[in-house]
Enzyme design. Structure first.
Site, PDB file in Angstrom:
ATOM      1  N   VAL A 137      -6.826  14.790  21.845  1.00 59.41           N
ATOM      2  CA  VAL A 137      -5.105  15.849  21.757  1.00 59.41           C
ATOM      3  C   VAL A 137      -4.899  15.864  23.402  1.00 59.41           C
ATOM      4  CG1 VAL A 137      -4.543  17.439  21.267  1.00 59.41           C
ATOM      5  CG2 VAL A 137      -6.186  17.037  19.892  1.00 59.41           C
ATOM      6  N   GLY A 138      -5.962  15.838  24.324  1.00 61.91           N
ATOM      7  CA  GLY A 138      -5.614  16.074  25.632  1.00 61.91           C
ATOM      8  C   GLY A 138      -4.803  14.713  26.237  1.00 61.91           C
ATOM      9  N   LYS A 169      -7.290  26.725   8.271  1.00 59.36           N
ATOM     10  CA  LYS A 169      -5.636  26.314   7.889  1.00 59.36           C
ATOM     11  C   LYS A 169      -4.961  27.013   7.659  1.00 59.36           C
ATOM     12  CE  LYS A 169      -6.249  21.787   9.554  1.00 59.36           C
ATOM     13  NZ  LYS A 169      -6.208  20.628   9.182  1.00 59.36           N
TER      14      LYS A 169
END
Lengths: 430, 430
Positions: free
Chosen positions: B14-15, B205
């Protein structure tokens, strides 16, 4: 506690929904805004009409001045429909310093760019989530949730009436006129259905979506429009054999800095999620460079779904008022509008024609495609029982619109082709 | 031009996506915020690791102090994963007056309520759209687009790995272990797949979604969790005969002021839009009192989709900074948490069992359902070839969980029932 004073213009289907939500969800709304939301005046055509929502008769007025010139009213909700009267009302409201929430796509497709600019100059909010795909928060998702992505394509089922008709035609194998009559009886289609079935309603919505998605001043006139009147159940059955479903799709696509915007019946591969959108439901499928594919699905119209969008916008205005940041969330188009030329609009095409059933027919037809440099992907030839003719169905590989028009012209001039029955755009991207 | 200075914690999947979007979409981001967004420092474990994104090596650091104690850094993006280290980093960042954007559902499921409260006290933004269903702007839609509605149920396919496995099991008629091994090879499943296949990831979630949807401090421990390990292709085929598809569903429902939250394999009617969500895609289906049904569909994970959510949150923080309104868009739970008792959780159930193929068997089984006051909706009995047994499948009408547990206990004690093979919740709404 702060009281925010609202003028409501219109007490039809959506207006009644707005009143109901403000009445029924007071606790939630107060929790969200910390304010009391009070309807001060309601503009109607007929004060004495019986309505299916309870309102204090003293609130009703037939004069727009009672709202537009009322200094106490801070926010105007416009859900009366129509174009010119609504435009003047919204314009005067903004000129008088009132924030506006509107559900009026017809008016926005025509005057939205001008009104947005006026609101920005005045430092006012003008929100219109309800104008596209009623219950689906699609504008907000484009403006905020996907704001960091570069979107390159939208495909939307944005008209519930036509989606209902196509669903029934497909599932029950019934003709257009038959299903339309039923839809009119059920109240899903208007007595004069042309704005829906000829694609105008969808065109207005896809114009608004394209403006936001591509930050370009797309106008209604930029939208190529074709409706669903000529679709036959035979077309649908043949498309089905090739693995496609027919949907009326509002499409907006960008390559580099140029866009195309259209509304037309499109054949989608059966595994495309838009084919699962049935009856009067709407959905918008979004392709982004980074996010890939997302879809937003829900009711496209209806009293309460549309009212949810209106009141959610109202909550947004009120929050901004409390924070003192109205007029900061504008989406003024940033890029000059450039429309693609015919040579730049690519897709696959589905052709269906009736031709003489003699040796050499298919060769002649093939020559026409070859001379336009279009290669063929799928072919089906079926003899017709009654006459000496054959039904020929062709799905091409990717070709541009200029090539495609050349083929149509040449096929129409070919004596062995008795009738070019139908032509549809085909979209195969996942 | 104002420069906003960012500390990026984590340069994994993601980074790297965040860095790419900040590099590639500069023009759009500048248009949205009027600011330049500059990454000042990047926290990594290993400075010398080879990466598939280009960054100035001088930006890399292995010390969180370089970010948390850096007075120039105004916004911290946490995409490093893990729970405790991330929690301390976010907490210290907030204590030092930095806004936070995080994609870390594991950490939020555990510490989200505490950190949200801390951010509110400090007047800072803490956004986490990327933590649930990566590329789908679902949190924003719940907080804003549907804010004026009262939501009563969410059903989400919020774990891509299990949805991929179930899709392949269903389409290719292959067993769980077989498909899992393939998913691991393709990188869709981790070497240790338990957090996905046993439902923990989905549980985190759905806890976050339930908090927002119902404004209640739902915790991970409140979620009833069951994974997909025991699902067989036979279960799927029998369910298919009854018109159902199997999905791992995170479910959160509210009646009056009480909620239920669960993750379990659920049989959905084939025409439910969630059944069209295939492979690694995610979707959240939302039922609101007024809006009716909406669905948000898209990629649930992946470098760029998740990064779009992170950077869109970053744009939100920056806009708030420019406007001076950070720390105002909180969603602190407003209502006390009340969980439904077993007697209040209703659904239909699918039972599959192997029983002796002798006269009176079905009568015995029926008696057990009748004594629990559960009536039967659908029944299928098939003789097994090899042994003297029959396969019996029953779908009940609505019953509560207490009734259902009584039936399970009694069936297990009935000698003619050789094996109670599988039991699933059935959702037929919509």
């Amino acid at each position: 506690m702060q009281r925010m004073k609202i003028g409501l213009c219109g007490l039809g289907t959506v207006g009644a929904g707005v009143v109901k939500i403000l009445q029924n969800h007071q606790k939630e709304l107060h929790h969200q805004t910390g304010c009391e939301l009070e309807i001060m005046k309601i503009l109607v055509n007929d004060i004495h009409k019986k309505r299916n929502v309870q309102v204090d008769p003293d609130l009703l007025t037939t004069s727009s001045d009672d709202i537009v010139e009322n200094e106490e009213i801070q926010i105007v909700i416009e859900v009366m429909g129509g174009i010119d009267e609504a435009y003047h009302l919204v314009k005067r409201s903004l000129e008088n310093g009132k924030h506006v929430v509107t559900a009026n796509k017809d008016m926005l497709a025509e005057y939205g760019l001008e009104l947005t600019e006026l609101a920005r100059e005045k430092g006012l909010d003008m929100f219109y989530e309800a104008s596209v795909a009623g219950g689906i928060p699609i504008l907000r998702s484009l403006k905020e949730g996907l704001v960091s992505d570069r979107l390159h394509k939208l495909m939307g089922i944005v008209n519930g009436t036509t989606n209902y008709i196509l669903t029934k035609m497909d599932e029950d194998e019934r003709g257009f006129e038959d299903v339309l009559a039923e839809a009119q009886e059920l109240g899903y289609a208007e007595a004069d259905p042309s704005s829906d079935v000829d694609g105008l309603d969808a065109a207005r919505k896809i114009a608004l979506l394209a403006r936001l998605a591509f930050s370009m001043p797309v106008e209604l006139d930029d939208v190529e429009v074709r409706g669903i009147r000529k679709i036959s159940t035979e077309d649908m059955k043949l498309a089905d054999q090739f693995g496609y479903k027919m949907k009326l799709i509002g499409l907006a696509a960008r390559d580099e800095d140029k866009v195309e915007v259209s509304v037309e019946p499109v054949l989608l591969k059966k595994d495309h999620p838009l084919t699962s959108v049935k009856n009067e439901y709407n959905a918008v499928y979004v392709y982004g460079d980074a996010v890939g594919e997302t879809m937003f699905y829900g009711p496209g119209a209806g009293s309460l779904p549309t009212a949810v969008a209106v009141v959610s916008d109202l909550v947004g205005v009120v929050k901004n008022m409390v924070l003192g940041v109205n007029g900061t969330s504008y989406v003024i188009p940033q890029y000059a509008k450039q429309l693609k030329a015919k040579e730049e609009i690519y897709s696959k095409f589905f052709f269906r024609m009736e031709a003489e059933d003699v040796a050499g027919t298919f060769l002649e037809i093939t020559k026409i495609f070859t001379s336009a440099e279009i290669s063929l992907d799928k072919i089906l030839q079926l003899p017709k029982k009654k006459k000496q003719t054959a039904e020929i169905v062709i799905v091409t590989h990717l070709a541009n619109k200029a090539q495609f028009e050349q083929v149509v012209e040449n096929l129409n001039q070919l004596p062995i082709v008795h009738q070019l029955k139908s032509i549809y755009r085909v979209e195969e991207q996942a």
